[in-house]
Design a protein around this motif. Structure first.
Motif, PDB file in Angstrom:
ATOM      1  N   LYS A   1     -14.380  50.254 -37.210  1.00  0.00           N
ATOM      2  CA  LYS A   1     -13.721  51.446 -37.713  1.00  0.00           C
ATOM      3  C   LYS A   1     -13.079  52.251 -36.592  1.00  0.00           C
ATOM      4  O   LYS A   1     -12.088  52.941 -36.797  1.00  0.00           O
ATOM      5  CB  LYS A   1     -14.725  52.330 -38.463  1.00  0.00           C
ATOM      6  N   LYS A   2     -13.691  52.173 -35.410  1.00  0.00           N
ATOM      7  CA  LYS A   2     -13.174  52.893 -34.247  1.00  0.00           C
ATOM      8  C   LYS A   2     -12.978  51.909 -33.103  1.00  0.00           C
ATOM      9  O   LYS A   2     -13.518  50.804 -33.107  1.00  0.00           O
ATOM     10  CB  LYS A   2     -14.121  54.024 -33.834  1.00  0.00           C
ATOM     11  N   ALA A   3     -12.226  52.333 -32.138  1.00  0.00           N
ATOM     12  CA  ALA A   3     -11.852  51.450 -31.034  1.00  0.00           C
ATOM     13  C   ALA A   3     -12.995  51.294 -30.049  1.00  0.00           C
ATOM     14  O   ALA A   3     -13.889  52.138 -29.949  1.00  0.00           O
ATOM     15  CB  ALA A   3     -10.618  51.989 -30.326  1.00  0.00           C
ATOM     16  N   LEU A   4     -12.934  50.209 -29.313  1.00  0.00           N
ATOM     17  CA  LEU A   4     -13.848  49.934 -28.215  1.00  0.00           C
ATOM     18  C   LEU A   4     -13.043  49.766 -26.935  1.00  0.00           C
ATOM     19  O   LEU A   4     -11.849  49.455 -26.962  1.00  0.00           O
ATOM     20  CB  LEU A   4     -14.647  48.660 -28.473  1.00  0.00           C
ATOM     21  N   TYR A   5     -13.708  49.950 -25.816  1.00  0.00           N
ATOM     22  CA  TYR A   5     -13.055  49.648 -24.545  1.00  0.00           C
ATOM     23  C   TYR A   5     -12.721  48.156 -24.492  1.00  0.00           C
ATOM     24  O   TYR A   5     -13.552  47.314 -24.822  1.00  0.00           O
ATOM     25  CB  TYR A   5     -13.959  50.024 -23.371  1.00  0.00           C
ATOM     26  N   GLY A   6     -11.517  47.860 -24.078  1.00  0.00           N
ATOM     27  CA  GLY A   6     -11.082  46.470 -24.006  1.00  0.00           C
ATOM     28  C   GLY A   6     -10.056  46.111 -25.052  1.00  0.00           C
ATOM     29  O   GLY A   6      -9.292  45.162 -24.866  1.00  0.00           O
ATOM     30  N   PHE A   7     -10.014  46.847 -26.167  1.00  0.00           N
ATOM     31  CA  PHE A   7      -9.008  46.575 -27.189  1.00  0.00           C
ATOM     32  C   PHE A   7      -7.627  46.994 -26.684  1.00  0.00           C
ATOM     33  O   PHE A   7      -7.477  48.012 -25.997  1.00  0.00           O
ATOM     34  CB  PHE A   7      -9.332  47.324 -28.484  1.00  0.00           C
ATOM     35  N   LYS A   8      -6.614  46.253 -27.059  1.00  0.00           N
ATOM     36  CA  LYS A   8      -5.260  46.553 -26.624  1.00  0.00           C
ATOM     37  C   LYS A   8      -4.756  47.868 -27.192  1.00  0.00           C
ATOM     38  O   LYS A   8      -3.960  48.569 -26.566  1.00  0.00           O
ATOM     39  CB  LYS A   8      -4.317  45.408 -27.018  1.00  0.00           C
ATOM     40  N   GLN A   9      -5.200  48.230 -28.389  1.00  0.00           N
ATOM     41  CA  GLN A   9      -4.703  49.447 -29.023  1.00  0.00           C
ATOM     42  C   GLN A   9      -5.618  50.642 -28.789  1.00  0.00           C
ATOM     43  O   GLN A   9      -5.390  51.714 -29.362  1.00  0.00           O
ATOM     44  CB  GLN A   9      -4.523  49.243 -30.528  1.00  0.00           C
ATOM     45  N   SER A  10      -6.656  50.509 -27.950  1.00  0.00           N
ATOM     46  CA  SER A  10      -7.602  51.608 -27.736  1.00  0.00           C
ATOM     47  C   SER A  10      -6.938  52.857 -27.176  1.00  0.00           C
ATOM     48  O   SER A  10      -7.172  53.965 -27.680  1.00  0.00           O
ATOM     49  CB  SER A  10      -8.738  51.149 -26.828  1.00  0.00           C
ATOM     50  N   PRO A  11      -6.086  52.768 -26.128  1.00  0.00           N
ATOM     51  CA  PRO A  11      -5.447  54.002 -25.633  1.00  0.00           C
ATOM     52  C   PRO A  11      -4.579  54.680 -26.683  1.00  0.00           C
ATOM     53  O   PRO A  11      -4.566  55.912 -26.783  1.00  0.00           O
ATOM     54  CB  PRO A  11      -4.603  53.506 -24.448  1.00  0.00           C
ATOM     55  N   ARG A  12      -3.855  53.887 -27.476  1.00  0.00           N
ATOM     56  CA  ARG A  12      -2.992  54.472 -28.506  1.00  0.00           C
ATOM     57  C   ARG A  12      -3.821  55.149 -29.590  1.00  0.00           C
ATOM     58  O   ARG A  12      -3.477  56.247 -30.066  1.00  0.00           O
ATOM     59  CB  ARG A  12      -2.102  53.384 -29.104  1.00  0.00           C
ATOM     60  N   ALA A  13      -4.934  54.508 -29.996  1.00  0.00           N
ATOM     61  CA  ALA A  13      -5.775  55.091 -31.042  1.00  0.00           C
ATOM     62  C   ALA A  13      -6.410  56.394 -30.577  1.00  0.00           C
ATOM     63  O   ALA A  13      -6.497  57.372 -31.342  1.00  0.00           O
ATOM     64  CB  ALA A  13      -6.848  54.082 -31.454  1.00  0.00           C
ATOM     65  N   TRP A  14      -6.829  56.440 -29.295  1.00  0.00           N
ATOM     66  CA  TRP A  14      -7.439  57.662 -28.775  1.00  0.00           C
ATOM     67  C   TRP A  14      -6.417  58.806 -28.739  1.00  0.00           C
ATOM     68  O   TRP A  14      -6.700  59.925 -29.167  1.00  0.00           O
ATOM     69  CB  TRP A  14      -8.017  57.398 -27.395  1.00  0.00           C
ATOM     70  N   PHE A  15      -5.199  58.528 -28.242  1.00  0.00           N
ATOM     71  CA  PHE A  15      -4.212  59.595 -28.147  1.00  0.00           C
ATOM     72  C   PHE A  15      -3.786  60.065 -29.541  1.00  0.00           C
ATOM     73  O   PHE A  15      -3.534  61.257 -29.747  1.00  0.00           O
ATOM     74  CB  PHE A  15      -2.995  59.121 -27.348  1.00  0.00           C
ATOM     75  N   GLU A  16      -3.712  59.160 -30.502  1.00  0.00           N
ATOM     76  CA  GLU A  16      -3.327  59.558 -31.853  1.00  0.00           C
ATOM     77  C   GLU A  16      -4.388  60.477 -32.464  1.00  0.00           C
ATOM     78  O   GLU A  16      -4.053  61.452 -33.156  1.00  0.00           O
ATOM     79  CB  GLU A  16      -3.116  58.319 -32.713  1.00  0.00           C
ATOM     80  N   ARG A  17      -5.648  60.166 -32.214  1.00  0.00           N
ATOM     81  CA  ARG A  17      -6.727  61.041 -32.713  1.00  0.00           C
ATOM     82  C   ARG A  17      -6.630  62.428 -32.069  1.00  0.00           C
ATOM     83  O   ARG A  17      -6.743  63.459 -32.756  1.00  0.00           O
ATOM     84  CB  ARG A  17      -8.064  60.382 -32.392  1.00  0.00           C
ATOM     85  N   LEU A  18      -6.401  62.476 -30.742  1.00  0.00           N
ATOM     86  CA  LEU A  18      -6.277  63.757 -30.061  1.00  0.00           C
ATOM     87  C   LEU A  18      -5.056  64.525 -30.562  1.00  0.00           C
ATOM     88  O   LEU A  18      -5.103  65.751 -30.766  1.00  0.00           O
ATOM     89  CB  LEU A  18      -6.177  63.540 -28.547  1.00  0.00           C
ATOM     90  N   ARG A  19      -3.949  63.832 -30.792  1.00  0.00           N
ATOM     91  CA  ARG A  19      -2.731  64.486 -31.262  1.00  0.00           C
ATOM     92  C   ARG A  19      -2.949  65.151 -32.619  1.00  0.00           C
ATOM     93  O   ARG A  19      -2.515  66.280 -32.853  1.00  0.00           O
ATOM     94  CB  ARG A  19      -1.592  63.467 -31.338  1.00  0.00           C
ATOM     95  N   ARG A  20      -3.637  64.440 -33.524  1.00  0.00           N
ATOM     96  CA  ARG A  20      -3.890  65.013 -34.849  1.00  0.00           C
ATOM     97  C   ARG A  20      -4.751  66.267 -34.748  1.00  0.00           C
ATOM     98  O   ARG A  20      -4.533  67.248 -35.461  1.00  0.00           O
ATOM     99  CB  ARG A  20      -4.550  63.970 -35.753  1.00  0.00           C
ATOM    100  N   VAL A  21      -5.743  66.243 -33.867  1.00  0.00           N
ATOM    101  CA  VAL A  21      -6.619  67.403 -33.702  1.00  0.00           C
ATOM    102  C   VAL A  21      -5.828  68.602 -33.190  1.00  0.00           C
ATOM    103  O   VAL A  21      -5.972  69.734 -33.690  1.00  0.00           O
ATOM    104  CB  VAL A  21      -7.779  67.055 -32.752  1.00  0.00           C
ATOM    105  N   MET A  22      -4.957  68.375 -32.188  1.00  0.00           N
ATOM    106  CA  MET A  22      -4.196  69.484 -31.609  1.00  0.00           C
ATOM    107  C   MET A  22      -3.175  70.036 -32.599  1.00  0.00           C
ATOM    108  O   MET A  22      -3.008  71.260 -32.704  1.00  0.00           O
ATOM    109  CB  MET A  22      -3.503  69.016 -30.326  1.00  0.00           C
ATOM    110  N   ILE A  23      -2.502  69.164 -33.323  1.00  0.00           N
ATOM    111  CA  ILE A  23      -1.504  69.632 -34.297  1.00  0.00           C
ATOM    112  C   ILE A  23      -2.181  70.418 -35.414  1.00  0.00           C
ATOM    113  O   ILE A  23      -1.659  71.432 -35.895  1.00  0.00           O
ATOM    114  CB  ILE A  23      -0.723  68.437 -34.869  1.00  0.00           C
TER     115      ILE A  23
END
Length: 711
Positions: free
Chosen positions: A628-650
């Motif tokens: 359900k959530k990303a792990l270290y090592g996944f190719k999309q992990s940095p993108r998923a983390w930034f998208e979560r942070l972006r939604r929180v800030m907006i």
């Protein structure tokens, strides 16, 4: 006939059918057979086209004329040929020309040259009048001077020639598209025409003029072997001469003669560029027995004085005078043996520069060159370097003496007088001190591989400077404990140690609390991503173990695009943005705070459906983890983390920057708060202290946040 458009015949309708006469039916069958033969020939023709590497249709028609008899070659096309052989559209010669002088101006910037002139110029800008094809040229040190030069030229045209520029044509270079140029042209009512991107032929007048200028410039430099740094004077002289030469475009007239109020083309007789000249010395300090002239080089004509421009290469001083005697057949600089390069006179360089360039200049022996002393053994050898021989370089370098395991006291003292011996290196004693000759005698009996030893590129061995004795007491203990702790290499080895087993269990419990995955049965045809354990040891400053850490990471290399991941890009703060935020905070005297998000990538929500093998050591038969959530090592992990942070800030009223998406801004009345993100590190600043405290609390509730204090 659908191909030719001709009518084959007419059939009468009877009982819901069209009854065709025998003649019409025969013609119809013939037309069908003709169409079939045409399709077969066309298919065979295209096969041969592909077999011969997409040979042009015209050549293929010449090879197989029978195949082309039933169809028109010009009506067929090949998409592969269009993709592979597509070329730019040709530009027909334009016969249009302006009706009056300076109504249309073409301009272009050339450079950088790669070699600076004596005055530091490395660019030039050209202005070409479309009516007379007269060329005006200015030398530049930097492209930022273009707006000022454009204003100078347009004012020159208005003042000296009584004309107004109506249209200004250039390419899309940023020095032409900047605000000062646009505002100046708009205020003057001048239309600024630009070429399309990557289409230099649309500015062809300026481009061809640059080519003509450079052709003449190279010829002027080569004819008398001038160095390349004289290119500035050469290109000015080229424009001066081209403006006074007949042009085919002008039907044999000269550009200078078509300018309004033109004067005689040559106020002074032309001379050979780069020839030797003797300049009369007008200095009041000349004594009665001193030379009355200075030997120099002729480098062009002055635009504001009625005199020749000459340069003394020794001093670099320029003279504009009529009192010059020319030796047009002679060259100041010697002929150069290298094609395309020019020789440089030695009087132009200082003694230090002669040492640097002596191997390129004259290959002669000079008394000013120094040599490094050669050891006595090499001087006595048969292959020793003769000091009396010709010197091709500034210094001679010889191989150092053979390095042996036993070092003499002299060698130790000269390499580093203050060196501290290493703990592992015994101090020299009287027994180990041997003379250089004794060492050489011992080495003569050794094999050549051992006698030659290992070449060293430094006279200061690192062992004389770096040792354990220089470490502090606490840090020495820390270094010594590094080799005591053993990091397991396999899961079985880790589970056999209680410390590592507890660390693995702690990691699994944290992932389960975070709802990172749910355990499900392995779906049919599902692609499972692997995982592995990474073990590290965290130390305290005194060298003692703080904790044993085990981290579960995904094997991202086993992911497949389109199945386990789609987009992977995640923005990172630009260094320019970081510098601007820090500069703004310093100027406004804002406080800056640094925040760090622990295990940031574990907070990202996965949009794709990803299945992973059960963690090693915790396997269950026929079960897997649906993430359900990303792990270290996944190719999309940095993108998923930034998208979560972006939604929180907006969601909490912050706006994302347009120039840099990692910058979040919130304005509240007259106060502002900034948040800049670099992966999992954050900088918070602004003049709204209340909002900053509120932002820290907000991030702490959403993520595992660590406040690092003021920056």
């Amino acid at each position: 006939d659908l191909v030719t458009g001709k009518r084959i015949g007419i059939g009468l309708a009877s009982d819901g059918l069209y009854r065709l006469p025998i003649r019409v039916a025969t013609a119809l069958l013939t037309a069908i057979q003709t169409d079939k033969r045409r399709e077969d020939c066309l298919q065979s023709f295209m096969y041969w086209h592909e077999r011969f590497g997409h040979l042009p249709f015209g050549i293929l028609k010449h090879l197989f004329p029978d195949l082309c008899s039933s169809f028109d070659v010009s009506s067929i096309s090949c998409d592969v040929c269009q993709f592979a052989k597509h070329v730019r559209a040709s530009y027909p010669l334009s016969s249009s020309c302006a009706n009056e002088a300076f109504s249309l101006i073409h301009s272009d910037v050339w450079g950088p040259s790669g070699i600076h002139t004596h005055q530091g110029f490395q660019y030039f800008i050209t202005f070409i009048d479309d009516f007379s094809r007269a060329t005006f040229i200015y030398l530049l040190k930097d492209r930022s001077e273009v707006p000022r030069i454009i204003e100078t030229f347009i004012l020159l045209v208005h003042t000296q020639y009584g004309a107004n520029v109506k249209t200004f044509r250039s390419d899309n270079a940023r020095e032409y598209m900047c605000r000062p140029v646009e505002e100046f042209l708009r205020q003057r009512g001048i239309v600024h025409e630009t070429s399309c991107s990557y289409t230099p032929p649309q500015n062809g007048v300026a481009e061809r003029k640059n080519r003509q200028l450079l052709n003449v410039t190279r010829a002027l430099l080569f004819q008398r072997n001038l160095p390349k740094h004289y290119w500035g004077d050469a290109v000015l002289t080229s424009a001066y001469l081209i403006n006074r030469m007949p042009s085919r475009v002008l039907n044999g007239r000269t550009p200078h003669s078509l300018l309004p109020g033109s004067r005689p083309p040559f106020p002074l007789p032309p001379r050979v560029f780069g020839c030797v000249c003797f300049i009369h010395d007008h200095s009041p300090n000349v004594k009665k027995l001193d030379p009355r002239s200075i030997k120099g080089v002729f480098v062009g004509y002055s635009p504001t004085q009625k005199g020749y421009k000459c340069i003394d290469p020794i001093t670099g001083r320029a003279y504009v005078t009529r009192d010059v005697t020319f030796l047009e057949h002679a060259s100041y600089f010697g002929a150069n043996p290298l094609q395309g390069e020019q020789s440089v006179g030695r009087e132009e360089y200082s003694q230090r520069q002669e040492l640097q360039f002596i191997d390129f200049l004259d290959y002669k022996k000079t008394e000013s060159l120094n040599t490094v002393d050669v050891p006595e053994k090499e001087e006595r050898g048969d292959n020793s370097i003769e000091k009396e021989g010709p010197q091709l370089f500034g210094q001679f370098y010889s191989r150092r003496g053979t390095r042996t395991e036993v070092m003499t006291c002299d060698a130790r003292s000269t390499s580093n007088p203050n060196a501290t011996p290493s703990l592992d290196e015994p101090s020299p004693t009287e027994e180990t001190v041997e003379t250089h000759d004794e060492i050489e005698k011992k080495n003569d009996d050794l094999p050549i591989a051992l006698r030659k030893g290992v070449r060293s590129c430094t006279q200061h061995p690192i062992g004389n400077f770096v040792s354990y004795s220089r470490l502090g007491k606490d840090y020495k203990c820390f270094v010594s404990t590094l080799s005591l702790a053993v990091i397991p290499r396999t899961v079985a080895e880790a589970q056999s140690d209680s410390k590592w087993a507890d660390a693995m269990k702690e990691e699994i419990d944290a992932l389960r609390r975070n709802l990172t995955w749910e355990v499900v049965k392995i779906p049919e045809a599902a692609h499972l991503v692997g995982s592995k354990w990474v073990y590290t040891i965290k130390y305290k400053p005194d060298g003692s173990v703080e904790r044993y850490k085990a981290q579960l990471v995904a094997k991202g290399f086993s992911q497949k695009y389109g199945i386990d991941y789609l987009e992977t890009f995640a923005p990172v703060a630009k260094m320019k943005t970081v510098r601007v935020v820090i500069s703004l905070a310093v100027m406004k005297e804002w406080k800056m705070y640094q925040l760090d998000v622990k295990n940031a990538f574990l907070n990202g929500d996965l949009e794709e459906e990803v299945y992973m093998h059960m963690p090693p050591g915790y396997e269950e038969p026929e079960m897997c983890c649906k993430l359900k959530k990303a792990l270290y090592g996944f190719k999309q992990s940095p993108r998923a983390w930034f998208e979560r942070l972006r939604r929180v800030m907006i969601r909490h009223g912050y706006k994302q920057g347009n120039g840099d998406h990692t910058l979040f801004v919130k304005k509240k009345e007259s106060k502002v708060t900034l948040l800049l993100v670099y992966v999992d590190d954050m900088i918070v600043t602004g003049d709204d202290e209340e909002e900053i405290i509120k932002l820290k609390g907000l991030l702490a509730t959403e993520f595992d946040l660590k406040d690092l204090g003021k920056l």
